[in-house]
Scaffold this motif. Structure first.
Motif, short mmCIF file in Angstrom:
data_model
loop_
_atom_site.label_atom_id
_atom_site.label_comp_id
_atom_site.label_asym_id
_atom_site.label_seq_id
_atom_site.Cartn_x
_atom_site.Cartn_y
_atom_site.Cartn_z
N SER A 214 1.34 2.83 6.36
CA SER A 214 1.18 2.24 7.69
C SER A 214 1.14 0.71 7.68
N ARG A 215 0.79 0.14 6.53
CA ARG A 215 0.73 -1.33 6.46
C ARG A 215 0.76 -1.78 5.00
N GLY A 216 0.68 -3.07 4.80
CA GLY A 216 0.58 -3.62 3.46
C GLY A 216 1.75 -3.24 2.57
N TYR B 27 -0.87 7.82 6.92
CA TYR B 27 -1.83 6.79 7.32
C TYR B 27 -3.20 7.45 7.28
N HIS B 28 -4.23 6.63 7.30
CA HIS B 28 -5.59 7.17 7.31
C HIS B 28 -6.12 7.13 8.73
N SER B 29 -6.25 5.93 9.30
CA SER B 29 -6.81 5.81 10.66
C SER B 29 -5.89 5.06 11.62
N ARG B 30 -4.95 4.31 11.10
CA ARG B 30 -4.14 3.44 11.98
C ARG B 30 -2.83 4.11 12.39
N LYS B 31 -2.97 5.08 13.29
CA LYS B 31 -1.80 5.84 13.74
C LYS B 31 -0.75 4.94 14.39
N LEU C 106 -3.58 11.48 6.60
CA LEU C 106 -4.10 11.98 5.33
C LEU C 106 -5.28 11.12 4.91
N ASP C 107 -6.36 11.79 4.49
CA ASP C 107 -7.47 11.06 3.86
C ASP C 107 -7.42 11.39 2.37
N VAL C 108 -6.96 10.44 1.56
CA VAL C 108 -6.82 10.75 0.13
C VAL C 108 -8.16 10.91 -0.57
N SER C 109 -9.25 10.49 0.09
CA SER C 109 -10.56 10.61 -0.56
C SER C 109 -11.11 12.03 -0.47
N ASP C 110 -10.43 12.92 0.28
CA ASP C 110 -10.94 14.28 0.47
C ASP C 110 -9.94 15.31 -0.06
N GLY D 274 -4.90 3.30 -0.62
CA GLY D 274 -6.19 3.01 -1.23
C GLY D 274 -6.87 1.76 -0.70
N VAL D 275 -8.17 1.74 -0.91
CA VAL D 275 -8.98 0.56 -0.60
C VAL D 275 -9.71 0.15 -1.88
N GLY D 276 -10.22 -1.06 -1.89
CA GLY D 276 -10.90 -1.55 -3.09
C GLY D 276 -12.40 -1.69 -2.88
N ILE E 259 -10.49 8.18 -4.45
CA ILE E 259 -9.30 7.58 -3.85
C ILE E 259 -8.24 7.25 -4.91
N HIS E 260 -8.67 6.68 -6.02
CA HIS E 260 -7.68 6.12 -6.95
C HIS E 260 -7.38 6.99 -8.17
N VAL E 261 -8.20 8.01 -8.42
CA VAL E 261 -7.93 8.88 -9.57
C VAL E 261 -7.71 10.33 -9.12
N SER F 10 -0.83 1.02 -9.61
CA SER F 10 -1.99 0.52 -10.34
C SER F 10 -2.30 -0.90 -9.86
N SER F 11 -2.72 -1.75 -10.77
CA SER F 11 -3.02 -3.14 -10.44
C SER F 11 -2.98 -3.96 -11.72
N GLY F 12 -2.61 -5.23 -11.59
CA GLY F 12 -2.70 -6.13 -12.73
C GLY F 12 -4.10 -6.11 -13.33
N ALA G 144 2.24 -2.04 -11.29
CA ALA G 144 0.97 -2.77 -11.25
C ALA G 144 1.18 -4.10 -10.54
N PRO G 145 0.89 -4.15 -9.23
CA PRO G 145 1.05 -5.43 -8.52
C PRO G 145 -0.05 -6.41 -8.92
N GLY G 146 0.27 -7.69 -8.85
CA GLY G 146 -0.77 -8.72 -8.95
C GLY G 146 -1.43 -8.87 -7.60
N1 LIG Z 1 -3.09 -6.08 -2.14
C1 LIG Z 1 -3.29 -6.29 -3.44
O1 LIG Z 1 -3.62 -7.42 -3.88
C2 LIG Z 1 -3.09 -5.16 -4.42
C3 LIG Z 1 -2.92 -5.50 -5.78
C4 LIG Z 1 -2.75 -4.48 -6.70
C5 LIG Z 1 -2.73 -3.17 -6.29
N2 LIG Z 1 -2.91 -2.86 -4.97
C6 LIG Z 1 -2.89 -1.44 -4.59
O2 LIG Z 1 -1.85 -1.24 -3.67
C7 LIG Z 1 -2.17 -0.13 -2.82
C8 LIG Z 1 -1.99 -0.53 -1.36
O3 LIG Z 1 -2.81 -1.65 -1.08
P1 LIG Z 1 -2.51 -2.63 0.14
O4 LIG Z 1 -2.74 -4.00 -0.38
O5 LIG Z 1 -1.22 -2.30 0.77
O6 LIG Z 1 -3.74 -2.26 1.10
P2 LIG Z 1 -3.83 -2.27 2.71
O7 LIG Z 1 -2.93 -3.30 3.28
O8 LIG Z 1 -5.28 -2.34 2.98
O9 LIG Z 1 -3.27 -0.84 3.13
C9 LIG Z 1 -3.95 0.31 2.70
C10 LIG Z 1 -3.17 1.56 3.08
O10 LIG Z 1 -3.84 2.70 2.54
C11 LIG Z 1 -4.25 3.57 3.59
N3 LIG Z 1 -5.56 4.11 3.26
C12 LIG Z 1 -6.72 3.45 3.06
N4 LIG Z 1 -7.72 4.31 2.78
C13 LIG Z 1 -7.17 5.55 2.81
C14 LIG Z 1 -7.69 6.86 2.63
N5 LIG Z 1 -8.98 7.09 2.35
N6 LIG Z 1 -6.84 7.89 2.74
C15 LIG Z 1 -5.54 7.68 3.01
N7 LIG Z 1 -4.99 6.48 3.20
C16 LIG Z 1 -5.80 5.42 3.10
C17 LIG Z 1 -4.28 2.70 4.84
O11 LIG Z 1 -4.13 3.51 6.02
P3 LIG Z 1 -4.59 2.93 7.48
O12 LIG Z 1 -3.62 1.84 7.82
O13 LIG Z 1 -4.46 4.11 8.40
O14 LIG Z 1 -5.99 2.44 7.33
C18 LIG Z 1 -3.09 1.78 4.58
O15 LIG Z 1 -1.88 2.43 4.87
C19 LIG Z 1 -3.58 0.30 -3.21
O16 LIG Z 1 -3.52 1.39 -4.10
C20 LIG Z 1 -4.13 -0.91 -3.94
O17 LIG Z 1 -5.13 -0.54 -4.86
C21 LIG Z 1 -3.08 -3.84 -4.02
#
Ligand SMILES: NC(=O)c1ccc[n+]([C@@H]2O[C@H](COP(=O)([O-])OP(=O)(O)OC[C@H]3O[C@@H](n4cnc5c(N)ncnc54)[C@H](OP(=O)(O)O)[C@@H]3O)[C@@H](O)[C@H]2O)c1
Length: 255
Positions: free
Chosen positions: A15-17, A37-41, A63-67, A99-101, A120-122, A146-148, A189-191
């Motif tokens: 849905s974003r990012g 998406y999780h919450s942002r339809k 989808l809620d990946v945490s469940d 995922g979220v961090g 969420i991540h494993v 993954s992640s750097g 693995a993004p930075g």
């Molecule tokens: N951004 C960075 O710097 C970075 C660097 C390395 C790796 N990553 C990894 O890249 C991935 C995406 O990150 P991003 O930066 O794109 O984050 P983001 O912009 O915050 O987007 C997160 C996405 O994950 C969804 N999401 C969040 N919690 C969820 C849940 N419990 N169940 C299902 N979906 C969920 C969100 O859905 P909603 O829109 O509905 O909330 C959204 O689509 C993650 O795995 C993150 O660990 C990010």
């Protein structure tokens, strides 16, 4: 399974990012796309519309990946959407991205925060992938995100980065055991990327951005469009001999 039809990719967190850019770049490469998406339809609906405007089919599922208890019903939903909307029985690519961090010092991280990261991540890349195997076509491609931070350390990310280390190990085992179905599995693995991730810390803190840029050979932090094309490549036949690999997409940080 899909014959001459378009290939289909499923991107969690589309849905974003980063996931949004992955979905758009997959569409540019000719894939039809299911995003979750999780919450942002509304955001997800906009991504679906953008993909449709590029001439590809798209659909968004919640989808809620945490469940993990919801994964069986999610797979049934995927199967049903594949039949009704895509006229297909399987997908060709899966991107485990959602995922979220958690940003907290090692000394302060709670078991609850740690468990949330595990789920969420494993647990999600492990069991969602396991459940989706029934709809992934032989010869398909899986990309885990993954992640750097799994290679180098940065204060405050011990729990999060521990999970990303696990995903990198999981990738090798998935590649080994799914090879007999000719399914490739790689990990990207993004930075540090400017998204909403982690309260948009990278995007909103000029100081952090300056520090990260100075540590990076190419002299800046990343943007989502640095990542999506690499993931789309790994889902495509252009990468058909790339398997069980970790690709860091980070502009050369801590080289
Ligand atoms: N951004 C960075 O710097 C970075 C660097 C390395 C790796 N990553 C990894 O890249 C991935 C995406 O990150 P991003 O930066 O794109 O984050 P983001 O912009 O915050 O987007 C997160 C996405 O994950 C969804 N999401 C969040 N919690 C969820 C849940 N419990 N169940 C299902 N979906 C969920 C969100 O859905 P909603 O829109 O509905 O909330 C959204 O689509 C993650 O795995 C993150 O660990 C990010």
């Amino acid at each position: 399974m899909t014959g001459t039809k378009n290939k289909i990719a499923l991107v969690t967190g589309g849905s974003r990012g980063l996931g949004k850019d992955m979905a758009l770049r997959l569409a540019e490469r000719g894939f039809d796309v299911i995003i979750t998406y999780h919450s942002r339809k509304d955001d997800a609906t906009r991504v679906v519309e953008e993909i449709a405007s590029r001439g590809r089919k798209a659909h968004a599922l919640q989808l809620d990946v945490s469940d993990s208890s919801t994964f069986d019903s999610f797979v049934n939903e995927v199967r049903s959407v594949l039949h009704s909307k895509f006229g297909a029985e399987g997908i060709d690519a899966l991107v485990n991205n959602a995922g979220v961090g958690v940003h907290a010092p090692f000394t302060d991280t709670t078991p609850e925060q740690f468990d949330a990261m595990v789920n969420i991540h494993v647990k999600a890349p492990y069991f969602l992938t396991q459940k989706l195997l029934s709809v992934i076509n032989d010869g398909g491609s899986i990309v885990n995100i993954s992640s750097g931070l799994a290679r180098f350390s940065f204060e405050g990310y011990s729990a999060y980065a521990t999970m990303k280390g696990a995903v990198e190990t999981l990738t090798k085992y998935q590649a080994r055991e799914l090879g007999e179905r000719k399914i490739r599995v790689n990990v990207v693995a993004p930075g540090a990327i400017e998204t909403d991730f982690g309260g948009a810390r990278v995007r909103n803190s000029p100081e952090l951005k300056k520090t990260l840029s100075s540590l990076t050979v190419l002299g800046r932090v990343g943007t989502p469009d640095d990542i999506g094309g690499v993931v789309a490549f790994l889902c495509s036949d252009d990468s058909k001999w790339v398997n069980a690999q970790r690709i860091e997409v980070a502009g050369g940080i801590f080289v």
